[in-house]
Design a protein around this motif. Structure first.
Motif, PDB file in Angstrom:
ATOM      1  N   ASP A  12       0.611  31.282  79.437  1.00 23.35           N
ATOM      2  CA  ASP A  12       0.085  30.655  78.218  1.00 23.35           C
ATOM      3  C   ASP A  12      -0.377  29.213  78.435  1.00 23.35           C
ATOM      4  OD1 ASP A  12       0.702  32.924  76.565  1.00 23.35           O
ATOM      5  OD2 ASP A  12       2.810  32.291  76.659  1.00 23.35           O
ATOM      6  N   ALA A  13      -0.233  28.692  79.655  1.00 24.78           N
ATOM      7  CA  ALA A  13      -0.472  27.268  79.917  1.00 24.78           C
ATOM      8  C   ALA A  13      -1.866  26.808  79.484  1.00 24.78           C
ATOM      9  CB  ALA A  13      -0.231  26.942  81.390  1.00 24.78           C
ATOM     10  N   ALA A  14      -2.895  27.576  79.754  1.00 24.83           N
ATOM     11  CA  ALA A  14      -4.255  27.155  79.380  1.00 24.83           C
ATOM     12  C   ALA A  14      -4.404  27.102  77.861  1.00 24.83           C
ATOM     13  CB  ALA A  14      -5.291  28.093  79.992  1.00 24.83           C
ATOM     14  N   GLY A  15      -3.890  28.092  77.173  1.00 25.84           N
ATOM     15  CA  GLY A  15      -3.967  28.098  75.715  1.00 25.84           C
ATOM     16  C   GLY A  15      -3.181  26.957  75.105  1.00 25.84           C
ATOM     17  N   ILE A  16      -2.031  26.651  75.681  1.00 28.94           N
ATOM     18  CA  ILE A  16      -1.208  25.547  75.182  1.00 28.94           C
ATOM     19  C   ILE A  16      -1.910  24.214  75.417  1.00 28.94           C
ATOM     20  CG2 ILE A  16       0.945  24.283  75.596  1.00 28.94           C
ATOM     21  CD1 ILE A  16       2.262  27.077  76.048  1.00 28.94           C
ATOM     22  N   SER A  26      -4.303  14.911  76.346  1.00 27.11           N
ATOM     23  CA  SER A  26      -5.090  15.418  77.461  1.00 27.11           C
ATOM     24  C   SER A  26      -4.149  15.961  78.533  1.00 27.11           C
ATOM     25  CB  SER A  26      -5.972  14.298  78.027  1.00 27.11           C
ATOM     26  OG  SER A  26      -6.709  14.779  79.127  1.00 27.11           O
ATOM     27  N   LEU A  27      -3.932  17.245  78.507  1.00 25.10           N
ATOM     28  CA  LEU A  27      -3.070  17.920  79.482  1.00 25.10           C
ATOM     29  C   LEU A  27      -3.857  19.032  80.146  1.00 25.10           C
ATOM     30  CD1 LEU A  27       0.099  18.438  77.262  1.00 25.10           C
ATOM     31  CD2 LEU A  27      -0.115  16.821  79.138  1.00 25.10           C
ATOM     32  N   SER A  28      -3.711  19.176  81.439  1.00 24.17           N
ATOM     33  CA  SER A  28      -4.325  20.302  82.130  1.00 24.17           C
ATOM     34  C   SER A  28      -3.380  21.496  82.028  1.00 24.17           C
ATOM     35  CB  SER A  28      -4.564  19.955  83.591  1.00 24.17           C
ATOM     36  OG  SER A  28      -3.330  19.909  84.293  1.00 24.17           O
ATOM     37  N   PRO A  29      -3.884  22.698  82.225  1.00 19.70           N
ATOM     38  CA  PRO A  29      -2.976  23.851  82.280  1.00 19.70           C
ATOM     39  C   PRO A  29      -1.898  23.663  83.349  1.00 19.70           C
ATOM     40  CG  PRO A  29      -5.224  24.602  82.020  1.00 19.70           C
ATOM     41  CD  PRO A  29      -5.295  23.108  82.260  1.00 19.70           C
ATOM     42  N   GLY A  30      -2.234  22.997  84.451  1.00 18.94           N
ATOM     43  CA  GLY A  30      -1.242  22.722  85.486  1.00 18.94           C
ATOM     44  C   GLY A  30      -0.140  21.809  84.991  1.00 18.94           C
ATOM     45  N   ASP A  31      -0.518  20.779  84.205  1.00 13.84           N
ATOM     46  CA  ASP A  31       0.494  19.886  83.610  1.00 13.84           C
ATOM     47  C   ASP A  31       1.459  20.682  82.741  1.00 13.84           C
ATOM     48  OD1 ASP A  31      -0.735  17.570  84.674  1.00 13.84           O
ATOM     49  OD2 ASP A  31      -1.951  17.268  82.859  1.00 13.84           O
ATOM     50  N   VAL A  32       0.896  21.544  81.909  1.00  8.71           N
ATOM     51  CA  VAL A  32       1.719  22.342  81.003  1.00  8.71           C
ATOM     52  C   VAL A  32       2.646  23.262  81.794  1.00  8.71           C
ATOM     53  CG1 VAL A  32       1.683  24.124  79.207  1.00  8.71           C
ATOM     54  CG2 VAL A  32       0.070  22.214  79.096  1.00  8.71           C
TER      55      VAL A  32
END
Length: 147
Positions: A12-16, A26-32
């Motif tokens: 779900d990281a990209a959606g989050i 400003s968060l990347s999917p990797g950050d999440v």
């Protein structure tokens, strides 16, 4: 149009990240993904997503906080965001209902939420769910937020 509320997972990281962008973060999917993989708080923290038609349309994060002055922990909702196309369709209500259910099951005495001063719509929503303004919230940054 109902949504399914469930625990968030790495997929779900990209959606989050996209939902957090709606709040100005400003968060990347990797950050999440990295933050979600950190300590899970012994089950005392959770990220919940609302999913509709295979897409993440809402997010709520919560944390159980021990307090000494009252029996039972407090539950704190630390973020709640719904995709603009899914707003006013019951998604936020479903997420908050699930958070309240988890807090009750954990024996929490209270559930609280903070909301930025400029988010009048969010304030109206929380009041409609039975939340009231009972204190002031003060914040002091200990380090600058990442750019």
């Amino acid at each position: 149009m109902s949504a399914t509320v469930r625990a968030a997972g790495a997929a779900d990281a990209a959606g989050i990240a996209a939902l957090y962008a709606e709040l100005g973060y400003s968060l990347s999917p990797g950050d999440v993904a990295e933050r979600m993989a950190g300590p899970a708080g012994g089950g005392r923290s959770a990220a919940l997503v609302a999913e509709r038609d295979g897409s993440v349309v809402g997010l709520l994060t919560l944390h159980m906080v021990p307090v000494l002055h009252e029996p039972g922990d407090w539950c704190r909702i630390t973020s709640l965001v719904v995709h603009p196309a899914a707003r006013r369709s019951g998604v936020a209500r479903a997420l908050v209902t699930q958070a309240e259910s988890r807090a009750r099951a954990a024996g929490c005495a209270r559930i609280e939420v903070t909301s930025a001063l400029h988010r009048d719509g969010a304030h109206d929503f929380y009041r409609s769910q039975g939340y009231g303004r009972v204190s002031e919230h003060f914040l002091k940054r200990l380090r600058k937020p990442a750019a």
